[in-house]
Each structure stands twice: as structure tokens, then as C-alpha cells.
Design a protein around this motif. Structure first.
Motif, PDB file in Angstrom:
ATOM      1  N   GLU A 112       0.801  -1.299  -0.004  1.00  0.00           N
ATOM      2  CA  GLU A 112      -0.013  -0.014  -0.180  1.00  0.00           C
ATOM      3  C   GLU A 112       0.944   1.291   0.178  1.00  0.00           C
ATOM      4  O   GLU A 112       0.617   2.199  -0.755  1.00  0.00           O
ATOM      5  CB  GLU A 112      -0.899   0.083   1.218  1.00  0.00           C
ATOM      6  N   GLN A 113       2.055   1.295   0.732  1.00  0.00           N
ATOM      7  CA  GLN A 113       2.918   2.288   0.868  1.00  0.00           C
ATOM      8  C   GLN A 113       3.482   2.777  -0.410  1.00  0.00           C
ATOM      9  O   GLN A 113       3.581   3.839  -0.982  1.00  0.00           O
ATOM     10  CB  GLN A 113       3.798   2.100   1.985  1.00  0.00           C
ATOM     11  N   ARG A 143       0.930   4.238  -3.123  1.00  0.00           N
ATOM     12  CA  ARG A 143       0.615   5.460  -2.914  1.00  0.00           C
ATOM     13  C   ARG A 143       1.745   6.395  -3.209  1.00  0.00           C
ATOM     14  O   ARG A 143       1.480   7.502  -3.804  1.00  0.00           O
ATOM     15  CB  ARG A 143       0.447   5.751  -1.420  1.00  0.00           C
ATOM     16  N   GLU A 144       3.171   5.929  -3.172  1.00  0.00           N
ATOM     17  CA  GLU A 144       4.220   6.723  -3.409  1.00  0.00           C
ATOM     18  C   GLU A 144       4.130   6.740  -5.089  1.00  0.00           C
ATOM     19  O   GLU A 144       4.438   7.704  -5.738  1.00  0.00           O
ATOM     20  CB  GLU A 144       5.333   6.004  -2.929  1.00  0.00           C
ATOM     21  N   CYS A 151       1.763   6.362  -6.923  1.00  0.00           N
ATOM     22  CA  CYS A 151       0.436   7.311  -7.433  1.00  0.00           C
ATOM     23  C   CYS A 151       0.729   8.997  -7.522  1.00  0.00           C
ATOM     24  O   CYS A 151       0.145   9.703  -7.891  1.00  0.00           O
ATOM     25  CB  CYS A 151      -0.866   6.940  -7.072  1.00  0.00           C
ATOM     26  N   ALA A 152       1.660   9.157  -6.149  1.00  0.00           N
ATOM     27  CA  ALA A 152       1.599  10.672  -5.848  1.00  0.00           C
ATOM     28  C   ALA A 152       2.232  11.459  -6.968  1.00  0.00           C
ATOM     29  O   ALA A 152       3.269  11.085  -7.473  1.00  0.00           O
ATOM     30  CB  ALA A 152       2.478  10.710  -4.350  1.00  0.00           C
ATOM     31  N   LEU A 157      -7.263   1.258  -2.742  1.00  0.00           N
ATOM     32  CA  LEU A 157      -6.668   2.615  -2.527  1.00  0.00           C
ATOM     33  C   LEU A 157      -7.677   3.621  -2.562  1.00  0.00           C
ATOM     34  O   LEU A 157      -8.472   3.757  -3.285  1.00  0.00           O
ATOM     35  CB  LEU A 157      -5.469   3.237  -3.569  1.00  0.00           C
TER      36      LEU A 157
END
Length: 239
Positions: free
Chosen positions: A15-16, A19-20, A22-23, A45
Motif C-alpha cells: 500500500e505504501q 501510494r508513492e 501514484c503521488a 486505495l
């Protein structure tokens, strides 16, 4: 070689990293290829739609699980060396406990990588053939695995699935594969999960195997967790 760190739950790591990934990008939807979809681990997400497509071998235990999964928009079961997948059609490959149970594992992995877009991620979980559990699993006769399976695993666990464990299902094998294809391993971790943790008799046998092999096949873990990135531009000869 990447530093090996302990991990509590690989889902947290995945998950981490997602997210990175997609940021800062204008991503409205993640196209995910779930390879090894006998294991129900849907990616969720906040604020990002995920569209998941499944691919796996056509085995009765796999088909039963896949037909009950509600998170897959479609799936293909069959020979993973030739399963129809759109070239560069996915942002993420979720590769869950597949490489240790298929033959021609390198060809299968290459086929899956052809479907990954440049800059995409592989979220990989595999049983380690160099662990005590991996050795025990691949040396146990098929008839005995079938006889003991339901008594030794948690209810609902699909299987028993094949225990092939080609060299790719190991840290050394995965590092060599990624190096030869120009892939970047951003995370390399170890965990204990599944049958090795679920039942005491299995845990006791795993400890015994570790002792009998003088620790060459350790009981400290049975699972390798990796996050692998396909670079935007690189020299890889196949992908």
C-alpha cells in the motif's frame, strides 16, 4: 543485493509503495494484473479506482476461488506462457504465491512483464525454496500433501496446489532474474505466513528441518516479499 528487513504485513508495504507510485501523477485508475488469483488480496486505495484482471493456471482449486472473487473484472485461466494479455496494458502486477508452483517460471514471469507498462510495479510474494518450509513443501509426496492439507491449513485455503519450486523461487534466483532484465528491486523482505504459521505441527516440522540442515534452510521465514519496478527507459532485452 538489497538489504533484507523484517516485515509484519506485506500489505502495508504494498500500500505504501502504491501510494508513492501514484503521488504527483494524474492517475484516475490503476489497471492491475492479479497473477496467482487463487489468493484473494484485492488492492484498495482511497480516491483511486482499481481495475483488476486475473490470470492463473486452470486448476480445480484455483477455478473455485476465482469464480467466487468479486473484485476481478475478468480473468484468464490456462497456460501462463501464452495466456492472452494486452502488451503494456497494466500499471501493477500483483504476483501472489505463483512462481513457486508453476513450471517454466522464468518464461511465465517474462510473459507477465510484457503486460506491464514502463515505470510499473510488481508486488511479489513467493514461498522461498531456500527456507525450511520450502524444502519441506517440495519434498513432501503429493499424496501425503493431499491427505493432510485440510488438517494443516486454515479453513478456505485453496489447495493443495503444485509445489514445483524452480530456482527462480528464491532470493538469489529473483535477484539474478531482475538484474538480467534491467528491473529494479526497491524492497526485499522476509516473513512467515500461511501453513508455516497457521498450525503447530507444521511449525514443529519446519524447525526440525532447519536443525537437520544445520540452518542452511532456515525456519526464520518462508515468504519472500519484493517490490520490483520496471524502469521507464532501460536496456532490457526482453521487455
Amino acid at each position: 543485493m538489497s538489504e533484507v528487513r523484517s516485515v509484519a504485513r506485506s500489505g502495508d508495504l504494498f500500500e505504501q509503495r502504491l501510494r508513492e507510485h501514484c503521488a504527483g501523477q494524474p492517475i484516475r485508475r490503476l489497471d492491475v494484473l492479479v497473477a496467482g488469483c487463487a489468493h484473494g488480496e484485492p488492492l484498495v486505495l482511497d480516491h483511486i479506482e482499481t481495475r483488476a484482471t486475473g490470470a492463473d493456471e486452470d486448476l480445480p482449486a484455483v477455478r473455485k476461488v476465482v469464480e467466487e472473487r468479486a473484485d476481478l473484472v475478468s480473468y484468464s485461466l490456462g497456460d501462463l506462457r501464452s495466456v492472452p494479455l494486452p502488451p503494456r496494458g497494466f500499471d501493477v502486477i500483483q504476483l501472489s504465491f505463483l512462481l513457486e508452483r508453476v513450471r517454466h517460471a522464468e518464461l511465465v514471469f517474462d510473459r507477465l512483464l510484457q503486460a506491464l507498462r514502463p515505470g510499473g510495479l510488481v508486488l511479489l510474494r513467493v514461498r522461498d525454496r531456500r527456507s525450511a518450509y520450502g524444502l519441506l513443501d517440495r519434498l513432501t509426496p503429493g499424496w501425503l500433501r493431499r491427505l493432510l492439507w485440510r488438517a494443516l491449513v486454515l479453513p478456505g485455503t485453496p489447495g493443495p496446489l503444485p509445489a514445483v519450486y524452480e530456482p527462480l523461487a528464491s532470493s538469489d534466483g529473483l535477484h539474478a532474474f531482475c538484474l538480467s532484465r534491467g528491473l529494479m528491486i526497491t524492497d526485499d523482505e522476509r516473513a512467515t505466513s500461511g501453513p508455516a504459521r497457521a498450525r503447530r505441527p507444521v511449525a514443529a516440522l519446519v524447525s526440525l528441518v532447519s536443525k537437520l540442515t544445520s540452518g542452511r534452510f532456515p525456519a526464520s521465514h518462508d515468504e519472500i516479499t519484493m517490490v520490483i519496478r520496471k524502469p521507464q527507459h532501460h536496456f532490457a532485452r526482453l521487455i
